[in-house]
Motif scaffolding. Structure first.
Motif, mmCIF file in Angstrom:
data_model
loop_
_atom_site.group_PDB
_atom_site.id
_atom_site.type_symbol
_atom_site.label_atom_id
_atom_site.label_comp_id
_atom_site.label_asym_id
_atom_site.label_seq_id
_atom_site.Cartn_x
_atom_site.Cartn_y
_atom_site.Cartn_z
ATOM 1 N N ALA A 147 16.886 -32.753 -41.312
ATOM 2 C CA ALA A 147 15.930 -31.451 -42.236
ATOM 3 C C ALA A 147 15.596 -31.574 -43.948
ATOM 4 N N TRP A 148 16.474 -32.737 -44.341
ATOM 5 C CA TRP A 148 16.452 -33.296 -46.029
ATOM 6 C C TRP A 148 14.490 -33.814 -45.602
ATOM 7 N N MET A 149 14.355 -34.239 -44.510
ATOM 8 C CA MET A 149 12.961 -34.618 -44.528
ATOM 9 C C MET A 149 11.588 -33.838 -45.197
ATOM 10 N N GLU B 287 8.078 -29.883 -48.121
ATOM 11 C CA GLU B 287 7.994 -28.487 -48.269
ATOM 12 C C GLU B 287 7.265 -28.722 -49.547
ATOM 13 N N ASN B 288 7.346 -29.150 -50.632
ATOM 14 C CA ASN B 288 7.344 -29.002 -52.088
ATOM 15 C C ASN B 288 6.294 -30.581 -52.695
ATOM 16 N N HIS B 289 6.312 -31.009 -51.569
ATOM 17 C CA HIS B 289 6.195 -32.381 -52.116
ATOM 18 C C HIS B 289 4.626 -32.307 -52.560
ATOM 19 N N PRO B 290 5.073 -32.837 -54.016
ATOM 20 C CA PRO B 290 3.610 -33.435 -54.608
ATOM 21 C C PRO B 290 1.942 -33.726 -53.975
ATOM 22 N N PHE C 14 7.365 -41.301 -52.101
ATOM 23 C CA PHE C 14 7.266 -41.948 -50.459
ATOM 24 C C PHE C 14 8.821 -41.838 -49.990
ATOM 25 N N GLU C 15 10.239 -41.481 -50.790
ATOM 26 C CA GLU C 15 11.331 -41.549 -50.439
ATOM 27 C C GLU C 15 10.927 -41.070 -49.350
ATOM 28 N N CYS C 16 10.863 -39.400 -49.455
ATOM 29 C CA CYS C 16 10.998 -38.667 -48.190
ATOM 30 C C CYS C 16 10.561 -39.611 -46.561
ATOM 31 N N LEU C 17 9.787 -40.189 -46.980
ATOM 32 C CA LEU C 17 9.058 -41.209 -45.560
ATOM 33 C C LEU C 17 9.596 -42.392 -44.829
ATOM 34 N N VAL D 188 -0.148 -46.660 -41.164
ATOM 35 C CA VAL D 188 -0.807 -44.856 -41.162
ATOM 36 C C VAL D 188 0.024 -44.263 -40.913
ATOM 37 N N MET D 189 0.466 -43.258 -42.047
ATOM 38 C CA MET D 189 1.439 -42.206 -42.076
ATOM 39 C C MET D 189 1.055 -41.413 -42.183
ATOM 40 N N ASN D 190 0.922 -40.396 -41.176
ATOM 41 C CA ASN D 190 0.725 -38.765 -41.240
ATOM 42 C C ASN D 190 1.124 -37.431 -41.135
ATOM 43 N N LEU D 191 1.564 -37.545 -42.016
ATOM 44 C CA LEU D 191 2.235 -36.259 -42.496
ATOM 45 C C LEU D 191 1.575 -34.730 -42.693
ATOM 46 N N LEU D 192 2.358 -33.828 -41.609
ATOM 47 C CA LEU D 192 1.728 -32.848 -41.521
ATOM 48 C C LEU D 192 3.017 -31.531 -41.656
ATOM 49 N N VAL D 193 2.930 -30.953 -41.870
ATOM 50 C CA VAL D 193 3.733 -29.996 -42.517
ATOM 51 C C VAL D 193 3.264 -28.432 -42.383
ATOM 52 N N CYS D 194 3.975 -27.584 -40.830
ATOM 53 C CA CYS D 194 3.712 -26.727 -39.932
ATOM 54 C C CYS D 194 4.359 -25.568 -41.062
#
Length: 136
Positions: free
Chosen positions: A65-67, A72-75, A111-114, A130-136
């Motif tokens: 949940a923290w991640m 959600e608002n990551h730059p 990248f501390e969230c990762l 390779v880290m592909n972040l996908l926010v839905c």
């Protein structure tokens, strides 16, 4: 809810006929290569490797949940560059580095969230990531 849609490449009848004609014209090898390239799905793992692995209890819910909140608002999170038909409601970013870049990745506060995910998912034999972040 986020759904990933995988589509097979399709070839028009005209394209298939053109490939066949090339083969009949004496370049059969090229036609076979093109047909294989077009009709073979691209998978980034070997046949004995699992494409997906589900691990129960991989991460505590509160950490996940923290991640989610962090992203959600990551730059760096911006409009998706993926297929807009399948991913129009998503945003995200991609980060890639090799084993020598792990320390730099860990020091970069962006990248501390990762980090919690990376620490759990790290495969000791890997030399590139390779880290592909996908926010839905």
């Amino acid at each position: 809810r986020c759904e990933v849609i995988m589509a097979k490449r399709k070839m028009s009848l005209e394209m298939a006929q053109a490939v066949l004609l090339i083969g009949l014209g004496g370049t059969t090898l090229l036609a076979l290569f093109l047909a294989r390239l077009i009709f073979t799905p691209m998978i980034s793992c070997l046949s004995h490797q699992k494409l997906v692995r589900k691990v129960e209890g991989f991460m505590p819910e509160e950490e996940f949940a923290w991640m989610q909140q962090c992203f959600e608002n990551h730059p760096l999170t911006g409009p998706s560059v993926l297929d807009q038909n399948a991913f129009s409601a998503t945003k995200g970013f991609v980060i890639a580095f090799n084993r020598r870049g792990i320390d730099m990745f860990k020091r970069d506060v962006r990248f501390e969230c990762l980090h919690p995910y990376f620490d759990r998912a790290l495969y000791a034999g890997a030399n590139a990531f390779v880290m592909n972040l996908l926010v839905c």
